[in-house]
Design an enzyme around this catalytic site. Structure first.
Site, PDB file in Angstrom:
ATOM      1  N   LEU A 175      29.534  11.540 -41.496  1.00 32.02           N
ATOM      2  CA  LEU A 175      29.378  12.484 -40.369  1.00 32.02           C
ATOM      3  C   LEU A 175      28.476  13.646 -40.764  1.00 32.02           C
ATOM      4  CD1 LEU A 175      32.520  11.292 -40.185  1.00 32.02           C
ATOM      5  CD2 LEU A 175      32.600  12.834 -38.253  1.00 32.02           C
ATOM      6  N   THR A 212      27.192  24.024 -41.308  1.00 31.17           N
ATOM      7  CA  THR A 212      27.645  24.346 -39.951  1.00 31.17           C
ATOM      8  C   THR A 212      29.168  24.415 -39.848  1.00 31.17           C
ATOM      9  OG1 THR A 212      27.663  22.024 -39.288  1.00 31.17           O
ATOM     10  CG2 THR A 212      25.630  23.245 -38.878  1.00 31.17           C
ATOM     11  N   ASP A 234      30.853  18.251 -48.065  1.00 28.36           N
ATOM     12  CA  ASP A 234      30.213  19.035 -47.003  1.00 28.36           C
ATOM     13  C   ASP A 234      29.318  20.077 -47.667  1.00 28.36           C
ATOM     14  OD1 ASP A 234      31.360  19.429 -43.777  1.00 28.36           O
ATOM     15  OD2 ASP A 234      29.798  20.762 -44.568  1.00 28.36           O
ATOM     16  N   ASN A 235      28.182  20.377 -47.055  1.00 27.15           N
ATOM     17  CA  ASN A 235      27.324  21.443 -47.596  1.00 27.15           C
ATOM     18  C   ASN A 235      27.647  22.783 -46.945  1.00 27.15           C
ATOM     19  OD1 ASN A 235      26.255  21.214 -45.062  1.00 27.15           O
ATOM     20  ND2 ASN A 235      24.145  20.830 -45.710  1.00 27.15           N
ATOM     21  N   ARG A 278      26.243  24.658 -28.546  1.00 27.30           N
ATOM     22  CA  ARG A 278      26.299  23.652 -27.485  1.00 27.30           C
ATOM     23  C   ARG A 278      26.976  24.205 -26.253  1.00 27.30           C
ATOM     24  NH1 ARG A 278      27.397  18.487 -31.026  1.00 27.30           N
ATOM     25  NH2 ARG A 278      28.183  20.157 -32.324  1.00 27.30           N
ATOM     26  N   TYR A 283      16.247  14.812 -35.300  1.00 29.62           N
ATOM     27  CA  TYR A 283      17.624  14.311 -35.180  1.00 29.62           C
ATOM     28  C   TYR A 283      17.630  12.893 -34.608  1.00 29.62           C
ATOM     29  CZ  TYR A 283      22.622  14.403 -34.025  1.00 29.62           C
ATOM     30  OH  TYR A 283      23.962  14.123 -33.943  1.00 29.62           O
TER      31      TYR A 283
HETATM   32  N1  UDP Z   1      23.030  24.062 -22.171  1.00 25.23           N
HETATM   33  C1  UDP Z   1      23.179  25.095 -21.262  1.00 25.23           C
HETATM   34  N2  UDP Z   1      23.621  26.303 -21.715  1.00 25.23           N
HETATM   35  C2  UDP Z   1      23.918  26.522 -23.029  1.00 25.23           C
HETATM   36  C3  UDP Z   1      23.781  25.467 -23.957  1.00 25.23           C
HETATM   37  C4  UDP Z   1      23.318  24.239 -23.486  1.00 25.23           C
HETATM   38  O1  UDP Z   1      22.933  24.941 -20.056  1.00 25.23           O
HETATM   39  O2  UDP Z   1      24.307  27.648 -23.363  1.00 25.23           O
HETATM   40  C5  UDP Z   1      22.571  22.754 -21.668  1.00 25.23           C
HETATM   41  C6  UDP Z   1      21.558  22.016 -22.539  1.00 25.23           C
HETATM   42  O3  UDP Z   1      20.241  22.441 -22.297  1.00 25.23           O
HETATM   43  C7  UDP Z   1      21.825  20.581 -22.117  1.00 25.23           C
HETATM   44  C8  UDP Z   1      23.325  20.544 -21.852  1.00 25.23           C
HETATM   45  O4  UDP Z   1      23.699  21.898 -21.616  1.00 25.23           O
HETATM   46  O5  UDP Z   1      21.142  20.285 -20.916  1.00 25.23           O
HETATM   47  C9  UDP Z   1      24.114  20.013 -23.030  1.00 25.23           C
HETATM   48  O6  UDP Z   1      23.646  20.679 -24.173  1.00 25.23           O
HETATM   49  P1  UDP Z   1      24.314  20.570 -25.583  1.00 25.23           P
HETATM   50  O7  UDP Z   1      23.488  21.391 -26.519  1.00 25.23           O
HETATM   51  O8  UDP Z   1      25.759  20.871 -25.489  1.00 25.23           O
HETATM   52  O9  UDP Z   1      24.212  19.030 -25.995  1.00 25.23           O
HETATM   53  P2  UDP Z   1      23.032  17.956 -25.968  1.00 25.23           P
HETATM   54  O10 UDP Z   1      21.813  18.519 -25.282  1.00 25.23           O
HETATM   55  O11 UDP Z   1      22.775  17.626 -27.388  1.00 25.23           O
HETATM   56  O12 UDP Z   1      23.625  16.854 -25.184  1.00 25.23           O
END
Ligand code: UDP
Length: 331
Positions: free
Chosen positions: A84, A41, A37-38, A197, A156
Protein backbone atom coordinates in the site's frame (compact mmCIF):
# COMPACT_ATOMS: atom_id res chain seq x y z
CA UNK A 1 -11.38 -16.08 21.29
CA UNK A 2 -7.72 -16.00 20.23
CA UNK A 3 -7.23 -15.92 16.47
CA UNK A 4 -4.90 -18.69 15.34
CA UNK A 5 -1.46 -17.63 14.11
CA UNK A 6 -1.48 -16.84 10.37
CA UNK A 7 2.19 -16.01 9.79
CA UNK A 8 4.07 -12.78 9.23
CA UNK A 9 2.46 -10.19 6.97
CA UNK A 10 4.52 -7.30 5.61
CA UNK A 11 2.36 -4.21 5.15
CA UNK A 12 4.19 -1.52 3.17
CA UNK A 13 2.41 1.79 3.74
CA UNK A 14 0.96 0.30 6.91
CA UNK A 15 0.93 3.58 8.86
CA UNK A 16 -1.18 5.37 6.25
CA UNK A 17 -4.93 5.72 6.15
CA UNK A 18 -6.03 2.38 4.67
CA UNK A 19 -2.82 0.67 5.80
CA UNK A 20 -3.37 1.38 9.48
CA UNK A 21 -6.91 -0.05 9.35
CA UNK A 22 -5.56 -3.06 7.48
CA UNK A 23 -2.80 -3.70 10.05
CA UNK A 24 -5.35 -3.69 12.86
CA UNK A 25 -7.67 -6.08 11.00
CA UNK A 26 -4.79 -8.44 10.20
CA UNK A 27 -3.65 -8.53 13.82
CA UNK A 28 -7.23 -9.35 14.85
CA UNK A 29 -7.17 -12.23 12.36
CA UNK A 30 -4.00 -13.69 13.84
CA UNK A 31 -1.21 -12.23 11.74
CA UNK A 32 2.04 -10.88 13.03
CA UNK A 33 2.76 -7.59 11.26
CA UNK A 34 5.90 -6.02 9.95
CA UNK A 35 4.80 -2.53 8.97
CA UNK A 36 7.01 -0.45 6.67
CA UNK A 37 6.31 3.20 6.13
CA UNK A 38 8.34 6.29 5.24
CA UNK A 39 5.85 8.42 7.24
CA UNK A 40 5.45 10.76 4.24
CA UNK A 41 1.66 10.97 4.55
CA UNK A 42 0.90 8.95 7.70
CA UNK A 43 -0.63 10.57 10.75
CA UNK A 44 1.84 10.08 13.64
CA UNK A 45 -1.10 9.09 15.85
CA UNK A 46 -1.96 6.19 13.50
CA UNK A 47 1.40 4.76 14.34
CA UNK A 48 1.06 5.40 18.08
CA UNK A 49 -2.22 3.44 18.04
CA UNK A 50 -0.73 0.62 15.99
CA UNK A 51 2.29 0.28 18.23
CA UNK A 52 -0.03 -0.74 21.06
CA UNK A 53 -1.13 -3.81 19.09
CA UNK A 54 0.31 -7.22 19.91
CA UNK A 55 2.54 -8.85 17.29
CA UNK A 56 3.18 -5.52 15.57
CA UNK A 57 6.59 -4.16 14.55
CA UNK A 58 7.20 -0.87 12.79
CA UNK A 59 10.19 -0.23 10.54
CA UNK A 60 10.67 3.25 9.13
CA UNK A 61 11.68 2.65 5.54
CA UNK A 62 11.08 4.00 2.08
CA UNK A 63 10.47 1.21 -0.45
CA UNK A 64 12.34 3.22 -3.06
CA UNK A 65 15.50 2.23 -1.16
CA UNK A 66 16.79 -1.32 -0.58
CA UNK A 67 14.62 -3.02 2.02
CA UNK A 68 16.23 -2.91 5.46
CA UNK A 69 17.81 -5.97 6.99
CA UNK A 70 15.11 -5.94 9.73
CA UNK A 71 12.74 -7.01 6.94
CA UNK A 72 14.83 -9.29 4.73
CA UNK A 73 16.13 -11.34 7.63
CA UNK A 74 12.55 -12.53 8.29
CA UNK A 75 11.95 -13.75 4.76
CA UNK A 76 11.52 -17.37 5.85
CA UNK A 77 8.57 -16.34 8.06
CA UNK A 78 6.80 -13.95 5.68
CA UNK A 79 3.59 -15.40 4.23
CA UNK A 80 1.91 -12.25 2.89
CA UNK A 81 3.17 -8.98 1.39
CA UNK A 82 0.66 -6.15 1.07
CA UNK A 83 1.88 -3.17 -0.96
CA UNK A 84 0.00 0.00 0.00
CA UNK A 85 3.06 2.22 -0.18
CA UNK A 86 2.34 5.40 -2.13
CA UNK A 87 0.84 8.80 -1.46
CA UNK A 88 -2.65 8.60 -2.99
CA UNK A 89 -4.05 12.11 -2.78
CA UNK A 90 -3.42 14.27 -5.88
CA UNK A 91 -1.76 17.22 -4.06
CA UNK A 92 0.41 14.81 -2.09
CA UNK A 93 1.54 12.56 -4.92
CA UNK A 94 2.09 15.56 -7.23
CA UNK A 95 4.30 17.31 -4.67
CA UNK A 96 7.18 14.96 -5.57
CA UNK A 97 6.18 13.23 -8.81
CA UNK A 98 9.54 11.55 -9.31
CA UNK A 99 9.27 9.91 -5.91
CA UNK A 100 5.68 8.85 -6.67
CA UNK A 101 6.72 7.11 -9.89
CA UNK A 102 9.70 5.42 -8.21
CA UNK A 103 7.58 4.32 -5.25
CA UNK A 104 5.23 2.54 -7.63
CA UNK A 105 7.81 1.03 -9.94
CA UNK A 106 10.96 0.51 -7.86
CA UNK A 107 9.03 0.00 -4.60
CA UNK A 108 6.74 -2.60 -6.14
CA UNK A 109 9.76 -4.33 -7.64
CA UNK A 110 11.51 -4.55 -4.27
CA UNK A 111 8.41 -5.91 -2.58
CA UNK A 112 7.80 -8.44 -5.36
CA UNK A 113 11.40 -9.63 -4.95
CA UNK A 114 10.78 -9.98 -1.23
CA UNK A 115 7.62 -12.02 -1.90
CA UNK A 116 9.52 -14.19 -4.37
CA UNK A 117 12.35 -14.86 -1.92
CA UNK A 118 9.89 -15.55 0.90
CA UNK A 119 7.51 -17.66 -1.19
CA UNK A 120 4.83 -15.25 0.07
CA UNK A 121 1.66 -14.11 -1.65
CA UNK A 122 1.82 -10.50 -2.86
CA UNK A 123 -1.04 -8.00 -3.10
CA UNK A 124 -0.70 -4.74 -5.01
CA UNK A 125 -3.11 -1.94 -4.20
CA UNK A 126 -3.62 -0.46 -7.61
CA UNK A 127 -6.17 2.23 -8.28
CA UNK A 128 -9.21 3.33 -10.25
CA UNK A 129 -6.82 5.93 -11.65
CA UNK A 130 -5.62 3.28 -14.12
CA UNK A 131 -8.92 4.05 -15.94
CA UNK A 132 -7.95 7.74 -16.20
CA UNK A 133 -10.84 9.98 -17.30
CA UNK A 134 -12.98 7.01 -18.35
CA UNK A 135 -15.02 6.82 -21.56
CA UNK A 136 -16.73 3.68 -20.27
CA UNK A 137 -19.09 3.86 -17.35
CA UNK A 138 -19.18 2.20 -14.87
CA UNK A 139 -15.59 0.96 -15.02
CA UNK A 140 -15.07 -2.74 -15.47
CA UNK A 141 -11.68 -4.40 -15.06
CA UNK A 142 -11.60 -5.19 -18.81
CA UNK A 143 -11.67 -1.45 -19.67
CA UNK A 144 -8.13 -0.37 -20.57
CA UNK A 145 -8.51 3.22 -19.56
CA UNK A 146 -8.05 6.69 -20.99
CA UNK A 147 -4.96 7.91 -19.21
CA UNK A 148 -2.65 10.80 -19.97
CA UNK A 149 1.04 9.96 -19.81
CA UNK A 150 1.98 13.64 -20.00
CA UNK A 151 -0.23 15.30 -17.38
CA UNK A 152 0.25 15.98 -13.67
CA UNK A 153 -1.60 12.80 -12.62
CA UNK A 154 0.57 10.52 -14.75
CA UNK A 155 3.24 9.95 -12.08
CA UNK A 156 0.57 8.14 -10.09
CA UNK A 157 -1.66 6.67 -12.84
CA UNK A 158 1.17 5.47 -15.04
CA UNK A 159 3.22 4.44 -12.02
CA UNK A 160 0.39 2.19 -10.89
CA UNK A 161 -0.11 0.85 -14.41
CA UNK A 162 3.59 -0.06 -14.54
CA UNK A 163 3.31 -1.62 -11.07
CA UNK A 164 0.41 -3.76 -12.32
CA UNK A 165 2.41 -4.82 -15.40
CA UNK A 166 5.36 -5.86 -13.24
CA UNK A 167 3.12 -7.70 -10.79
CA UNK A 168 1.33 -9.69 -13.50
CA UNK A 169 4.68 -10.53 -15.13
CA UNK A 170 5.92 -11.95 -11.83
CA UNK A 171 2.78 -14.09 -11.71
CA UNK A 172 3.09 -15.25 -15.36
CA UNK A 173 6.73 -16.15 -14.80
CA UNK A 174 5.78 -18.16 -11.73
CA UNK A 175 7.94 -15.94 -9.51
CA UNK A 176 5.18 -14.95 -7.06
CA UNK A 177 1.56 -15.61 -6.41
CA UNK A 178 -0.14 -12.24 -6.80
CA UNK A 179 -3.39 -10.36 -6.29
CA UNK A 180 -4.16 -6.89 -7.68
CA UNK A 181 -6.89 -4.69 -6.19
CA UNK A 182 -8.00 -1.56 -8.00
CA UNK A 183 -9.10 0.69 -5.17
CA UNK A 184 -11.72 3.37 -5.79
CA UNK A 185 -12.16 6.45 -3.56
CA UNK A 186 -12.10 5.44 0.09
CA UNK A 187 -12.83 7.49 3.21
CA UNK A 188 -13.22 7.12 6.95
CA UNK A 189 -11.67 7.83 10.34
CA UNK A 190 -7.90 8.22 10.52
CA UNK A 191 -7.62 10.13 7.25
CA UNK A 192 -5.08 12.88 7.54
CA UNK A 193 -6.84 16.25 7.91
CA UNK A 194 -4.33 17.65 5.39
CA UNK A 195 -4.80 14.73 3.03
CA UNK A 196 -6.28 17.05 0.42
CA UNK A 197 -9.02 14.77 -0.84
CA UNK A 198 -12.58 15.83 -1.11
CA UNK A 199 -14.15 14.04 1.87
CA UNK A 200 -11.53 15.13 4.41
CA UNK A 201 -11.32 18.64 2.94
CA UNK A 202 -15.06 19.28 3.00
CA UNK A 203 -15.53 17.86 6.49
CA UNK A 204 -12.57 19.70 8.03
CA UNK A 205 -13.52 22.95 6.33
CA UNK A 206 -17.15 22.66 7.44
CA UNK A 207 -16.13 21.81 11.00
CA UNK A 208 -13.83 24.77 11.35
CA UNK A 209 -16.00 27.36 9.62
CA UNK A 210 -13.66 27.88 6.68
CA UNK A 211 -14.81 28.21 3.08
CA UNK A 212 -15.59 24.82 1.59
CA UNK A 213 -13.78 24.29 -1.70
CA UNK A 214 -15.53 22.82 -4.71
CA UNK A 215 -13.40 22.18 -7.77
CA UNK A 216 -15.06 23.02 -11.07
CA UNK A 217 -18.85 23.19 -10.92
CA UNK A 218 -19.11 20.16 -8.62
CA UNK A 219 -20.94 18.03 -11.19
CA UNK A 220 -18.07 15.53 -11.48
CA UNK A 221 -18.85 12.22 -9.78
CA UNK A 222 -17.05 9.80 -7.50
CA UNK A 223 -18.13 6.69 -5.60
CA UNK A 224 -16.98 6.56 -1.99
CA UNK A 225 -16.23 3.37 -0.07
CA UNK A 226 -16.02 3.25 3.72
CA UNK A 227 -12.64 2.08 4.93
CA UNK A 228 -13.81 -1.00 6.86
CA UNK A 229 -15.45 -2.33 3.69
CA UNK A 230 -12.27 -1.69 1.74
CA UNK A 231 -10.11 -3.54 4.28
CA UNK A 232 -12.47 -6.51 4.24
CA UNK A 233 -12.23 -6.59 0.44
CA UNK A 234 -8.43 -6.46 0.49
CA UNK A 235 -8.13 -9.32 2.97
CA UNK A 236 -10.70 -11.43 1.10
CA UNK A 237 -8.82 -10.85 -2.13
CA UNK A 238 -5.48 -11.77 -0.57
CA UNK A 239 -6.90 -14.93 0.99
CA UNK A 240 -9.00 -16.03 -1.99
CA UNK A 241 -7.98 -18.99 -4.12
CA UNK A 242 -8.41 -17.19 -7.46
CA UNK A 243 -5.56 -17.54 -9.93
CA UNK A 244 -4.64 -13.88 -9.43
CA UNK A 245 -4.01 -13.08 -13.08
CA UNK A 246 -6.84 -10.55 -13.24
CA UNK A 247 -7.22 -7.30 -11.27
CA UNK A 248 -10.28 -6.87 -9.05
CA UNK A 249 -12.12 -3.56 -8.55
CA UNK A 250 -12.85 -2.72 -4.92
CA UNK A 251 -15.10 0.24 -4.24
CA UNK A 252 -18.64 1.30 -3.51
CA UNK A 253 -20.81 1.51 -6.63
CA UNK A 254 -23.02 4.26 -5.16
CA UNK A 255 -22.06 7.27 -7.27
CA UNK A 256 -22.67 10.91 -6.46
CA UNK A 257 -21.56 14.32 -7.60
CA UNK A 258 -19.22 16.46 -5.51
CA UNK A 259 -22.20 18.81 -5.02
CA UNK A 260 -24.30 15.95 -3.61
CA UNK A 261 -21.48 14.98 -1.27
CA UNK A 262 -21.22 18.60 -0.18
CA UNK A 263 -24.95 18.77 0.60
CA UNK A 264 -24.58 15.80 2.93
CA UNK A 265 -21.56 17.29 4.67
CA UNK A 266 -23.23 20.69 5.06
CA UNK A 267 -26.27 19.02 6.62
CA UNK A 268 -24.00 17.72 9.41
CA UNK A 269 -22.04 20.94 9.93
CA UNK A 270 -22.63 23.01 13.07
CA UNK A 271 -22.61 26.35 11.22
CA UNK A 272 -23.50 27.63 7.81
CA UNK A 273 -20.71 27.02 5.32
CA UNK A 274 -19.57 29.37 2.58
CA UNK A 275 -18.85 27.56 -0.69
CA UNK A 276 -16.03 28.73 -2.94
CA UNK A 277 -15.53 27.38 -6.44
CA UNK A 278 -11.98 26.68 -7.58
CA UNK A 279 -10.78 25.70 -11.07
CA UNK A 280 -11.08 22.02 -11.89
CA UNK A 281 -7.55 20.56 -11.72
CA UNK A 282 -6.04 19.38 -15.01
CA UNK A 283 -7.08 15.83 -16.02
CA UNK A 284 -9.53 15.56 -13.12
CA UNK A 285 -11.77 12.61 -14.10
CA UNK A 286 -15.38 13.62 -14.91
CA UNK A 287 -16.92 10.52 -13.40
CA UNK A 288 -16.00 7.32 -11.70
CA UNK A 289 -17.96 4.32 -10.52
CA UNK A 290 -16.74 0.77 -10.08
CA UNK A 291 -18.37 -2.24 -11.59
CA UNK A 292 -17.83 -4.69 -8.73
CA UNK A 293 -19.31 -7.74 -10.45
CA UNK A 294 -15.99 -9.55 -10.30
CA UNK A 295 -15.47 -8.90 -6.57
CA UNK A 296 -19.03 -10.05 -5.89
CA UNK A 297 -18.57 -13.24 -7.89
CA UNK A 298 -15.04 -14.17 -6.80
CA UNK A 299 -14.91 -12.87 -3.24
CA UNK A 300 -18.60 -12.71 -2.27
CA UNK A 301 -17.73 -9.13 -1.31
CA UNK A 302 -19.67 -5.91 -1.53
CA UNK A 303 -19.73 -2.78 0.63
CA UNK A 304 -22.03 -2.89 3.63
CA UNK A 305 -21.69 0.59 5.15
CA UNK A 306 -24.12 3.11 3.63
CA UNK A 307 -22.70 6.52 2.72
CA UNK A 308 -24.84 8.38 5.30
CA UNK A 309 -23.58 6.17 8.10
CA UNK A 310 -19.95 6.23 6.97
CA UNK A 311 -19.98 10.01 6.56
CA UNK A 312 -21.55 10.49 9.99
CA UNK A 313 -18.86 8.27 11.54
CA UNK A 314 -16.10 10.13 9.69
CA UNK A 315 -17.55 13.51 10.61
CA UNK A 316 -17.78 12.49 14.27
CA UNK A 317 -14.19 11.27 14.21
CA UNK A 318 -12.86 14.48 12.65
CA UNK A 319 -14.91 16.57 15.08
CA UNK A 320 -13.26 14.85 18.04
CA UNK A 321 -9.84 14.50 16.57
CA UNK A 322 -9.17 17.79 14.86
CA UNK A 323 -12.25 19.92 15.54
CA UNK A 324 -10.51 22.89 17.09
CA UNK A 325 -7.02 22.61 15.66
CA UNK A 326 -7.88 21.80 12.03
CA UNK A 327 -8.61 25.48 11.56
CA UNK A 328 -4.94 26.26 12.06
CA UNK A 329 -3.68 24.01 9.28
CA UNK A 330 -3.84 24.94 5.64
CA UNK A 331 -5.86 22.42 3.69
N1 UDP B 1 -12.35 18.13 -4.92
C1 UDP B 1 -13.12 19.23 -4.57
N2 UDP B 1 -12.77 19.93 -3.45
C2 UDP B 1 -11.69 19.59 -2.68
C3 UDP B 1 -10.91 18.46 -3.04
C4 UDP B 1 -11.27 17.76 -4.19
O1 UDP B 1 -14.11 19.57 -5.22
O2 UDP B 1 -11.43 20.28 -1.69
C5 UDP B 1 -12.75 17.37 -6.12
C6 UDP B 1 -11.61 16.90 -7.03
O3 UDP B 1 -11.22 17.90 -7.94
C7 UDP B 1 -12.26 15.69 -7.68
C8 UDP B 1 -13.15 15.11 -6.59
O4 UDP B 1 -13.37 16.17 -5.67
O5 UDP B 1 -13.08 16.10 -8.76
C9 UDP B 1 -12.49 13.96 -5.86
O6 UDP B 1 -11.19 14.37 -5.53
P1 UDP B 1 -10.22 13.57 -4.60
O7 UDP B 1 -8.94 14.33 -4.54
O8 UDP B 1 -10.89 13.24 -3.32
O9 UDP B 1 -9.97 12.17 -5.34
P2 UDP B 1 -9.61 11.76 -6.84
O10 UDP B 1 -9.64 12.97 -7.74
O11 UDP B 1 -8.26 11.16 -6.76
O12 UDP B 1 -10.69 10.81 -7.18
Amino acid sequence: MMASYRGLAVVAGGAGFIGSHLCRALVERGHEILCLDNLQTARPSNLRLLEQLPRFTFVEADVVNPLPEEVTRHSDQITRVYNLACAASPPQYQADPEHTMLTNVVGTHRLLRLAEQAGARFLLTSTSEVYGDPEVHPQRESYRGWVSCTGPRSCYDEGKRAAEALTFDYARLGRAEVRVARIFNTYGPQMHPDDGRVVSNLICQALTGRDVTVHGDGTQTRSFCYVSDMVEGLIRLMESDIDGLEPVNLGNPVELTVNELLERVIAMAPNEAKIVYRPLPQDDPRRRRPDIGRARALLAWEPTVPLEEGLRETFRWFAEEVGETAGETAI
